[in-house]
Design an enzyme around this catalytic site. Structure first.
Site: not given
Ligand code: TPP
Ligand code: MG
Length: 642
Positions: A30, A70, A121, A255, A336, A390, A448, A452
């Site tokens: 990337h 990335h 992410l 990207h 618990r 969580e 519950d 649960h």
């Molecule tokens: C939880 C999660 N979902 C999906 C992805 C796949 N993914 C990697 S980068 C990206 C897009 C991210 O966009 P941004 O943060 O704006 O990065 P940019 O394109 O600006 O480099 C996605 C969907 C991931 N790494 N983690």
């Protein structure tokens, strides 16, 4: 050290080309985010980040987290330029190849300097907040710098974690938002229109903005951010993804794909680099990073010499055992509740133990009662109100654990381990010894109802490599399991405890629990039937086994509080506990049978007392009858095969 904008530009463009070269050579990666972040990154690394490449583990260092994992080449380029041992050019040139420290995404433990593994992410933000909280609680003054992107902002965990950080007025924490308006599918307008400034201000963050390519603005903003006390800081930096690539910049095309030979050459030409040269670093840029490294090394030496007071502290296993409370054998107790008693006893000899619950402390029983609760302005306590968050709690626990000496735990109902799982997986991947306390471990929750009542969660956690799952059979095993969790520094652990009372069992032992599974009943070395059980089901198996033994049958009950520990024992031990010659087996656990096949006998000689469907609402005693979790039913199952 003060650099001219021209010098910073040279450094940033070097980073751009280096990152683009890594991706190009790997034919994968990337380039967009690193090229867009290059100016913000070099400004930080050359002027403000206290990071000593000669000692990447220096405790007083600032923590740098690239939440958008990335963009890993950005981190690798910075480590390389800074002179981190392990980030030599040959590593950069083998980016994404098997065995390279420049792994696809930044991996803790693989590349020195990577504080936490990022890629999923949003979690980087929460782990960064955990790093910042850990520093506060340890009385340290280092900063935490997190770079994040649109994806991190869209992920829900960013809300959980940033709301939490604001409530604690967590300062010395700077989140730099690479606001480039682009994600994989195109413009961010396709999927969001929230106003980050208003959003974060409503949490209680201080929000600054800058042009992420204007060095004067960047510097001013960083300096301002470093002066802010009493709140975390968000810097919204407007950037252009892939800046430097003349035709692809500003598009989603840059990207996650190599620039391509032509565009890469055009990029280098546009940036004043030789288009025919790859992996080129001007000596002047190395020198700039070396100068900053020298400054940081002196900082580090001063810090080490001054001798910051140690924090936390652990106890030897023997001391832990001595610290365990004694439970009255006549008084049934929910595990618990026993867990709470045990944790309070161990906390006294294990000062590193800190943590909290996601608003379920009264149910989880995890408060360390002799110690305070941390709050904005007072980080001296050992208890944390994570709020109903969580996932963030779990990632924050990982950040705290990654910081250094803390043994941090998070707690919630076991069924909500589903909400913790993404962070547990990262802990497992990082081999971080984070701890989770999950109470209400089965359908015995009762009224519950099925929302649960966990059934498949044990299988889920056991399926994850490096996670140790503990399910104690009674109060005493609960204590022994806690000792094993504290002893386990090779990965995360979790403990599953009951809401309902359980009798105190005969035959349990610390040595047995330490081996993961052991015989709690039956002395015959050649048994004709095995009961294999964990947690609340060990007790009902014992009742059934005693009746069979009185009738002259050679039966054995094996308590299996931790499969993962058992699997580590030598074959001879495992064979002595679960002899392969004894095919008749009753398996009892209040959850799905999935996974237990590995300990089953033959199809015709194995009976399961498991719950391979969702639970029901009702008083737990009624449910136990309804689902057949009774000693009578265990006995009936045994008689079927005896
Ligand atoms: C939880 C999660 N979902 C999906 C992805 C796949 N993914 C990697 S980068 C990206 C897009 C991210 O966009 P941004 O943060 O704006 O990065 P940019 O394109 O600006 O480099 C996605 C969907 C991931 N790494 N983690
Ligand atoms: Mg983006």
């Amino acid at each position: 050290m003060k650099y001219t904008n021209e010098q910073l530009k040279l450094a940033a463009n070097t980073v751009r080309c280096l990152c683009a070269d890594m991706v190009e050579k790997a034919k994968s990666g990337h380039p967009g985010a690193p090229m867009g972040l290059a100016d913000l990154a070099v400004s930080l690394w050359l002027n403000y980040l206290d990071f000593d490449p000669k000692d990447t583990q220096w405790e007083g260092r600032d923590r740098f987290v690239l939440s958008g994992g990335h963009g890993s080449t950005l981190a690798y380029a910075l480590f390389h330029l800074a002179g981190v041992k392990g980030a030599e050019m040959d590593q950069c040139q083998t980016f994404r190849q098997l065995g390279s420290r420049c792994a696809g995404h930044p991996e803790r433990g693989v590349m020195p300097g990577v504080e936490v593994t990022t890629g999923p992410l949003g979690q980087g933000i929460a782990m960064g907040i955990g790093l910042a909280l850990a520093a506060k609680m340890a009385g340290r003054t280092n900063r935490t710098w997190i770079f994040c992107g649109d994806g991190d902002m869209e992920e829900g965990i960013s809300h959980e974690a940033c709301s939490f950080a604001a409530n604690l007025a967590l300062d010395r924490l700077v989140l730099v938002y690479d606001s480039n308006g682009i994600t994989i599918e195109g413009s961010t307008a396709l999927s969001m229109k929230d106003d980050a400034k208003k959003r974060f201000e409503s949490y209680g963050w201080k929000v600054l903005t800058c042009d992420g390519h204007d060095y004067d603005q960047i510097s001013k903003t960083y300096k301002k951010a470093m002066k802010i006390e009493g709140a975390p800081v968000l810097i919204i930096a407007t950037t252009t993804i892939g800046l430097g690539a003349p035709n692809k910049k500003g598009t989603s095309g840059v990207h996650g794909a190599p620039l391509g030979e032509e565009e890469l050459k055009a990029t280098k030409a546009a940036l004043g680099f030789n288009p025919e040269e790859s992996f080129y670093v001007p000596q002047e840029v190395y020198d700039m990073f070396a100068a900053r490294a020298a400054v940081c090394h002196r900082l580090r030496n001063r810090w080490v010499k001054a001798g910051a007071p140690a924090y936390g502290g652990t106890a030897l296993a023997g001391e832990l055992l001595k610290a365990l409370p004694a439970f009255d054998p006549a008084k049934p107790v929910a595990t618990r509740a026993a867990c709470g008693t045990v944790m309070n006893a161990l906390a006294k000899v294990y000062p590193s133990l800190v943590g909290g619950s996601a608003d379920l402390e009264p149910s989880n029983k995890t408060a360390l009662k002799e110690y305070g609760w941390i709050a904005a302005g007072d980080f001296t306590g050992r208890n944390i109100h994570f709020g109903i968050r969580e996932l963030a709690m779990s990632a924050i626990v990982n950040g705290m654990t990654a910081y250094g000496s803390w043994r941090a735990f998070g707690a919630t109902f076991f069924v909500f381990s589903d909400y913790c799982k993404p962070a547990m997986r990262l802990a497992a991947l990082m081999k971080l010894p984070s701890i989770w306390v999950f109470s209400h471990d089965s359908f015995y929750v009762g009224e519950d109802g099925p929302t649960h009542e966990p059934v498949e969660q044990m299988a889920m956690l056991r399926a994850m490599p490096n996670v140790a799952v503990f399910r104690p059979a009674d109060a005493n095993e609960t204590g022994y399991c806690w000792i094993e969790m504290l002893k386990n520094t090779e990965g995360p652990s979790c403990i599953l405890t009951t809401r309902q009372n359980l009798p105190i069992l005969e035959g349990t032992s610390a040595e047995g629990v330490a081996k993961g599974a052991y015989v709690v009943f039956g002395t015959d070395v050649n048994p004709e039937l095995l009961f294999l059980a964990s947690g609340s089901e060990v007790g009902i198996c014992l009742e059934a086994a005693k009746q069979l033994a009185e009738a002259g049958r050679r039966v054995r009950v094996v308590s299996m509080p931790c499969w993962e520990l058992f699997e580590k024992q030598p074959l001879s031990y495992r064979e002595s506990v679960i002899p392969s010659t004894c095919r008749k087996r009753v398996i009892a656990e209040a959850g799905v049978s999935f996974g237990w096949e590995r300990y089953a006998g033959d199809l015709s000689t194995t009976r399961y007392l498991t719950l391979d469907k969702y639970g029901e609402s009702g008083p737990y005693k009624v449910l136990a009858q309804h689902f057949g979790f009774t000693a009578e039913n265990v006995l009936a199952k045994a008689r079927e095969i005896l």
